[in-house]
Design an enzyme around this catalytic site. Structure first.
Site, PDB file in Angstrom:
ATOM      1  N   SER A   1     -10.010   1.148   7.250  1.00  0.00           N
ATOM      2  CA  SER A   1      -9.419   1.089   5.909  1.00  0.00           C
ATOM      3  C   SER A   1      -8.969  -0.289   5.458  1.00  0.00           C
ATOM      4  O   SER A   1      -8.615  -0.469   4.299  1.00  0.00           O
ATOM      5  CB  SER A   1      -8.241   2.067   5.806  1.00  0.00           C
ATOM      6  OG  SER A   1      -8.718   3.396   5.843  1.00  0.00           O
TER       7      SER A   1
ATOM      8  N   SER B   1      -9.404   3.128   2.897  1.00  0.00           N
ATOM      9  CA  SER B   1      -8.406   3.680   2.002  1.00  0.00           C
ATOM     10  C   SER B   1      -7.586   2.620   1.269  1.00  0.00           C
ATOM     11  O   SER B   1      -6.864   2.926   0.333  1.00  0.00           O
ATOM     12  CB  SER B   1      -7.466   4.598   2.783  1.00  0.00           C
ATOM     13  OG  SER B   1      -6.716   3.849   3.753  1.00  0.00           O
TER      14      SER B   1
ATOM     15  N   LYS C   1       0.844  -1.193   0.000  1.00  0.00           N
ATOM     16  CA  LYS C   1       0.000   0.000   0.000  1.00  0.00           C
ATOM     17  C   LYS C   1       0.881   1.247   0.000  1.00  0.00           C
ATOM     18  O   LYS C   1       1.907   1.298   0.699  1.00  0.00           O
ATOM     19  CB  LYS C   1      -0.904  -0.004   1.235  1.00  0.00           C
ATOM     20  CG  LYS C   1      -1.855   1.189   1.322  1.00  0.00           C
ATOM     21  CD  LYS C   1      -2.768   1.075   2.537  1.00  0.00           C
ATOM     22  CE  LYS C   1      -3.693   2.284   2.657  1.00  0.00           C
ATOM     23  NZ  LYS C   1      -4.609   2.185   3.811  1.00  0.00           N
TER      24      LYS C   1
END
Length: 499
Positions: A174, A150, A74
């Site tokens: 997230s 996210s 990520k």
């Protein structure tokens, strides 16, 4: 080999490599092929590391539980030295990591091969993944809707079969929100369980922790074993110790009847979609059929106060992010450097008093004590993962009036005035009404997971949210492993764009 990532999880692939039935290069080449095939539609991957990955694969030691298995990271906190780390923001276009994160170093030690970075909303702030810098990530079940945020790029990549697992982090949902929206398993560990260093000792005051999104429960557990054993002297928080391996408890099964509370009411007293309610009610019936005691009972916390304390931290962290950006830019930041929502929230953060910030943290501790008492009676607490189904791409973009507000705050310096009006309370409800359930576990430090136990009539997955007492990831993994055998568990082989 096109379906290999849908037939095998990361644990299974690692076993095949160690047995010399597959070569790391074969797995990396397959991942590259799937990314190139799917990413133009899904927008899941924003930075590719193919050359480095192939070089690593060719010289792999074949050691570690995930020997030669390709993985995406990520674009937030999961630094690899020399590679871009942009946090989804155009302001960080030229920024490169100065050193490996402990997170990345531990997973490389476990055998993982990193093939790139995934799409995130700017500074990982939103529950949808639509950064201006990279464009939207799309849900492989239906490319007209969001995969969540996210960690939305990671979720889209795993659900579509680009990689078997991908890096994720969770500061308010997230990991769990995109897991819910993409039919994946996503566990947020206990605060302090996974490494955050070496450049920081905490993220979002301890609310944000890193882990993965996975197709199987055993992959999540095995990766947590790797991360939990990491030596991280910089971390500000320590989790309750666990004597054993999470991988072992996955196969052990539950040996007792659980006491489970559930609620389908939003802690903000706002609307909950019928599908989200039915996901919980269906799962409650499944758990009863498995012999557990299941009762409807809400958590003993003030949902609105929790939400407000979360947003106060949110404002402050974004304000600090903007100040940190000035060191990168070498000048004072302005509203054109970042997206309008980021600028508005950061400006409100700069107008938040230190006293208000400390009071918000006090609310976290109060809620943590309330939940500890709650778990003396109930082993688990179940809610919808989200209050609403997947939003359409672009549905949550700022409207004209909201953009005008950003301009007014910037031009007239009225952030402090807004703090004293009802605007902040309105922002709390507007920001969290779609996702009001997940923040509690971040603030109390508890482990929580989203399990893919429901699909809508039009074929979209929705997760069910389960919270345990601090330090009880083992209980979550045991339950998830049993639910994974149920027919209600989402079948990822049916993802349309992966076929």
């Amino acid at each position: 080999m096109g379906s290999l990532f849908r037939d095998y999880d990361a644990t299974g692939l690692g076993e095949l490599v160690r047995k010399r039935e597959l070569k790391p290069r074969e797995l990396v080449e397959l991942s590259v092929s799937e990314i190139e095939r799917l990413n133009p539609v899904l927008g899941a991957v924003t930075h590719k590391m193919y050359e480095q990955a192939l070089e690593q694969a060719d010289h792999h030691s074949l050691e570690g539980p995930f020997a030669g298995v390709p993985m995406l990271l990520k674009d937030m906190y999961q630094d690899v030295k020399g590679e871009p780390m942009t946090y989804g923001s155009g302001a960080y276009r030229g920024h490169r990591a100065e050193q490996d994160s402990i997170y990345a170093a531990e997973l490389r030690k476990a055998g993982m091969v990193f093939v790139g970075y995934t799409n995130v909303p700017e500074f990982a702030l939103m529950a949808v993944t639509e950064p201006k810098q990279y464009g939207p990530a799309r849900n492989p079940w239906n490319t007209n809707v969001t995969p969540g945020g996210s960690s939305g790029g990671s979720a889209a990549a795993v659900a579509s079969g680009m990689v078997p697992v991908a890096g994720a982090s969770d500061g308010g949902g997230s990991i769990r929100i995109p897991a819910s929206y993409c039919g994946l398993f996503g566990l947020k560990p206990t605060r302090g369980r996974t490494p955050v260093g070496p450049q920081a000792g905490r993220h979002w005051q301890g609310a944000s922790v890193s882990h993965v999104l996975s197709r199987t429960v055993r992959d999540s557990a095995a990766i947590l074993d790797c991360l939990a054993s990491a030596r991280d002297t910089t971390r500000a928080f320590l989790s309750p110790s666990f004597a054993g391996q999470y991988s072992d408890v996955v196969g052990r099964g539950l040996n007792k009847r659980l006491r489970i509370a559930y609620s389908i009411q939003s802690p903000l007293d706002t609307e909950v979609d019928e599908d989200c309610r039915q996901a919980v009610l269906q799962t409650a019936r499944v758990l009863e059929s498995m012999g557990h005691d299941v009762v409807e009972q809400t958590a003993p916390v003030d949902g609105r106060q929790i939400a407000k304390s979360y947003i106060t931290m949110y404002f402050g962290e974004i304000g600090a992010e903007l100040q940190g950006l000035e060191r990168i830019l070498g000048r004072k930041a302005n509203r054109h450097d970042v997206e309008p929502t980021t600028w508005l929230l950061g400006t409100l953060g700069k107008a938040t008093s230190a006293a208000d910030f400390v009071m918000s943290l006090n609310e976290w501790d109060k809620a943590a004590m309330q939940m500890e008492t709650f778990h003396e009676t109930y082993d688990l607490y179940i809610t919808p993962t989200t209050a609403m189904r997947q939003a359409k791409i672009g549905e949550l973009e700022l409207k004209f009036a909201e953009k005008a507000l950003v301009s007014m705050v910037d031009k007239f310096g009225i952030a402090k005035i807004l703090q004293k009006t009802g605007v902040v309370d309105t922002l709390v409800e507007t920001s969290l009404r779609r996702t009001p359930f997940t923040q509690l576990a971040n603030l109390t430090g508890q482990p929580a997971m989203s399990v893919p136990m429901y699909q809508t009539a039009d074929g979209l997955p929705l997760g069910v949210h389960v919270i345990a007492a601090r330090g009880r990831e083992d209980l979550l993994y045991q339950l998830a492993a049993e639910l994974e055998q149920r027919p209600e568990w989402t079948d990822l082989t049916k993802v349309p764009t992966a076929n």
